[in-house]
Structure formats: structure tokens, C-alpha cells
Design an enzyme around this catalytic site. Structure first.
Site, PDB file in Angstrom:
ATOM      1  N   GLY A 145      43.958   5.135  74.058  1.00  0.00           N
ATOM      2  CA  GLY A 145      43.128   5.846  73.346  1.00  0.00           C
ATOM      3  C   GLY A 145      42.139   6.097  73.338  1.00  0.00           C
ATOM      4  O   GLY A 145      41.071   6.848  73.472  1.00  0.00           O
ATOM      5  N   GLU A 181      37.464   0.362  71.031  1.00  0.00           N
ATOM      6  CA  GLU A 181      38.530   1.424  70.646  1.00  0.00           C
ATOM      7  C   GLU A 181      38.057   2.706  70.047  1.00  0.00           C
ATOM      8  O   GLU A 181      37.103   3.019  70.120  1.00  0.00           O
ATOM      9  CB  GLU A 181      39.593   0.445  69.235  1.00  0.00           C
ATOM     10  CG  GLU A 181      40.656  -0.181  69.356  1.00  0.00           C
ATOM     11  CD  GLU A 181      41.888   0.546  69.851  1.00  0.00           C
ATOM     12  OE1 GLU A 181      41.403   1.458  70.090  1.00  0.00           O
ATOM     13  OE2 GLU A 181      42.605   0.404  69.266  1.00  0.00           O
ATOM     14  N   ASP A 232      42.328   2.221  62.362  1.00  0.00           N
ATOM     15  CA  ASP A 232      43.884   2.601  61.520  1.00  0.00           C
ATOM     16  C   ASP A 232      43.677   1.446  59.956  1.00  0.00           C
ATOM     17  O   ASP A 232      43.045   1.506  59.378  1.00  0.00           O
ATOM     18  CB  ASP A 232      44.404   3.451  61.397  1.00  0.00           C
ATOM     19  CG  ASP A 232      45.378   4.699  61.117  1.00  0.00           C
ATOM     20  OD1 ASP A 232      44.855   4.944  59.823  1.00  0.00           O
ATOM     21  OD2 ASP A 232      46.327   4.705  61.180  1.00  0.00           O
TER      22      ASP A 232
HETATM   23  P1  IMP Z   1      46.256   0.495  63.479  1.00  0.00           P
HETATM   24  O1  IMP Z   1      46.714  -0.458  64.548  1.00  0.00           O
HETATM   25  O2  IMP Z   1      46.709   1.525  62.308  1.00  0.00           O
HETATM   26  O3  IMP Z   1      44.536   0.490  62.774  1.00  0.00           O
HETATM   27  O4  IMP Z   1      46.391   2.212  64.635  1.00  0.00           O
HETATM   28  C1  IMP Z   1      45.559   1.857  65.707  1.00  0.00           C
HETATM   29  C2  IMP Z   1      45.956   3.070  66.811  1.00  0.00           C
HETATM   30  O5  IMP Z   1      46.707   3.743  66.563  1.00  0.00           O
HETATM   31  C3  IMP Z   1      44.520   3.345  67.362  1.00  0.00           C
HETATM   32  O6  IMP Z   1      44.122   2.582  68.708  1.00  0.00           O
HETATM   33  C4  IMP Z   1      45.292   4.762  67.709  1.00  0.00           C
HETATM   34  O7  IMP Z   1      45.900   4.552  69.002  1.00  0.00           O
HETATM   35  C5  IMP Z   1      46.318   4.984  66.874  1.00  0.00           C
HETATM   36  N1  IMP Z   1      45.639   6.208  65.824  1.00  0.00           N
HETATM   37  C6  IMP Z   1      45.773   5.777  64.613  1.00  0.00           C
HETATM   38  N2  IMP Z   1      45.199   6.881  63.699  1.00  0.00           N
HETATM   39  C7  IMP Z   1      45.170   7.569  64.690  1.00  0.00           C
HETATM   40  C8  IMP Z   1      45.326   9.023  64.427  1.00  0.00           C
HETATM   41  O8  IMP Z   1      44.723  10.042  63.502  1.00  0.00           O
HETATM   42  N3  IMP Z   1      45.476  10.009  65.254  1.00  0.00           N
HETATM   43  C9  IMP Z   1      46.172   9.764  66.157  1.00  0.00           C
HETATM   44  N4  IMP Z   1      46.244   8.233  66.823  1.00  0.00           N
HETATM   45  C10 IMP Z   1      45.966   7.306  65.447  1.00  0.00           C
HETATM   46 MG    MG Z   2      44.075   2.552  70.217  1.00  0.00          MG
END
Ligand code: IMP
Ligand code: MG
Length: 179
Positions: free
Chosen positions: A48, A102, A106
Site C-alpha cells: 500500500g 505506511e 487503521d
Molecule cells: P491495520 O493493521 O488495521 O492498521 O491495517 C493496516 C493495513 O490495512 C494498511 O496498511 C492497509 O494496507 C490496509 N487498509 C486499512 N484500511 C484500508 C482501506 O480503507 N482501504 C484499503 N486498505 C486498507
Molecule cells: Mg499498508
């Protein structure tokens, strides 16, 4: 308003390329101020963050190195909560100042795992630069030093972020439209 279709979902334009570029430049300015003389290693989290890392690094003017890791946690619209390491870190981070780059923080589960791993590997200073943060989705107590933009807790695509692998190439950000 401009809308697009990716697979079974509609997405509406929510952040323009111009707004993105202005926000990325502000993060680069802050990093240039803070990282001067620290010989930082930027750690881009694939897939991403590839667009953000590219635009950010073009505006970072302190001597630095950049490397990549590849992680995966999302399936479709939702995080699985399980972070898979697909490509790991080759370089030594012992005694280094590391800036993790990053696309989005999220839930924070991915970042928590990256930070623990860098600490265990002996990095002396760890900073986090994220293009986006969804403050309402955060489940972990992590410190994010640089945030280009904060957004609501909705699924988005574009500027590196994908829906099932599609949409990463879009230069603007689009938000899913409820059906
Ligand atoms: P986390 O571990 O929940 O913080 O998510 C991290 C990863 O989830 C990010 O680096 C993104 O690659 C993916 N991600 C989180 N939210 C979105 C979104 O709204 N669209 C697409 N990818 C997302
Ligand atoms: Mg990511």
C-alpha cells in the site's frame, strides 16, 4: 461528483491528487526538520505505501536510505487481524533511526507488529510516517509521528490502497458508497 466501479462496489471521489500532494509535502518538511543529521533508514511497507513513499522520498532532502518490507492483513473490505510477513527486512537496523512509511494506520495491529519487530532487532529510534489515519478505527496504543491526513472510518481505495488488489494505481482517493 466523480464515481467509479471496482468489482461489485461503487466508490466516490473523496481526496484529490492536489490535496494529497500538498499534505505529503508538509510531512516531508517536518521530516527534513526532525531527521537532519540522523542518517535515517526509511522502511516502506508494501504494497500500500508505494505511492506515498515515492512522493514523500522525492521531497525528503536529508541523507537517508530506503528499504522495503511486504505485509498483508486485508481480505476484501476487512482486516483479518492476522498480519502475514511476505517479504522481511534484510538490512541491520542495530543503532539506526528508522522511519516506518505506511499507507494507513487503521486498527494499528500491523504497525504494532512492525514496531515490536524493529525494537527487537535493535533500532535505536523508531518513527512512524503514515499517509492516512482512521482515528475511530484505532485499537492499539501506538505513537504515530507524522500523519498526512486523518479520515473517517470508511473503506477507501486509490493512491496505493486497494480493493482486492484493484485501485492502487488511482492518483486520487475514493470512498466506498453504501449500497
Ligand atoms: P491495520 O493493521 O488495521 O492498521 O491495517 C493496516 C493495513 O490495512 C494498511 O496498511 C492497509 O494496507 C490496509 N487498509 C486499512 N484500511 C484500508 C482501506 O480503507 N482501504 C484499503 N486498505 C486498507
Ligand atoms: Mg499498508
Amino acid at each position: 461528483m466523480s464515481t467509479i466501479q471496482i468489482k461489485d462496489k461503487k466508490f466516490a471521489l473523496s481526496i484529490t491528487d492536489a490535496e494529497i500532494q500538498a499534505a505529503v509535502c508538509k510531512v516531508a518538511e517536518a521530516i527534513n526538520r526532525d531527521m537532519s543529521g540522523k542518517d535515517p533508514l526509511f522502511l516502506c511497507v508494501l504494497n500500500g505505501a508505494f505511492m506515498f513513499a515515492s512522493d514523500l522520498m522525492k521531497n525528503v532532502n536529508v541523507p537517508c536510505q530506503i528499504t522495503f518490507i511486504k505485509l498483508s492483513s486485508y481480505e476484501g473490505l476487512y482486516t483479518t487481524g492476522v498480519v502475514k510477513e511476505i517479504i522481511g527486512l534484510n538490512e541491520s537496523v542495530v543503532g539506526r533511526t528508522v522511519v516506518v512509511v505506511e499507507d494507513i494506520v487503521d486498527t494499528g495491529i500491523t504497525m504494532e507488529r512492525i514496531l515490536a519487530s524493529l525494537k527487537a532487532k535493535g533500532a535505536s529510534e523508531i518513527h512512524v510516517a503514515t499517509f492516512l489515519q482512521k482515528p475511530d478505527a484505532l485499537q492499539r496504543d501506538i505513537q504515530v509521528d507524522y500523519i498526512a491526513m486523518k479520515i473517517p472510518n470508511d473503506f477507501i481505495v486509490g493512491y496505493g490502497l486497494d480493493y482486492d488488489g484493484y485501485g492502487r494505481n488511482l492518483k486520487d482517493i475514493y470512498t466506498v458508497v453504501a449500497d
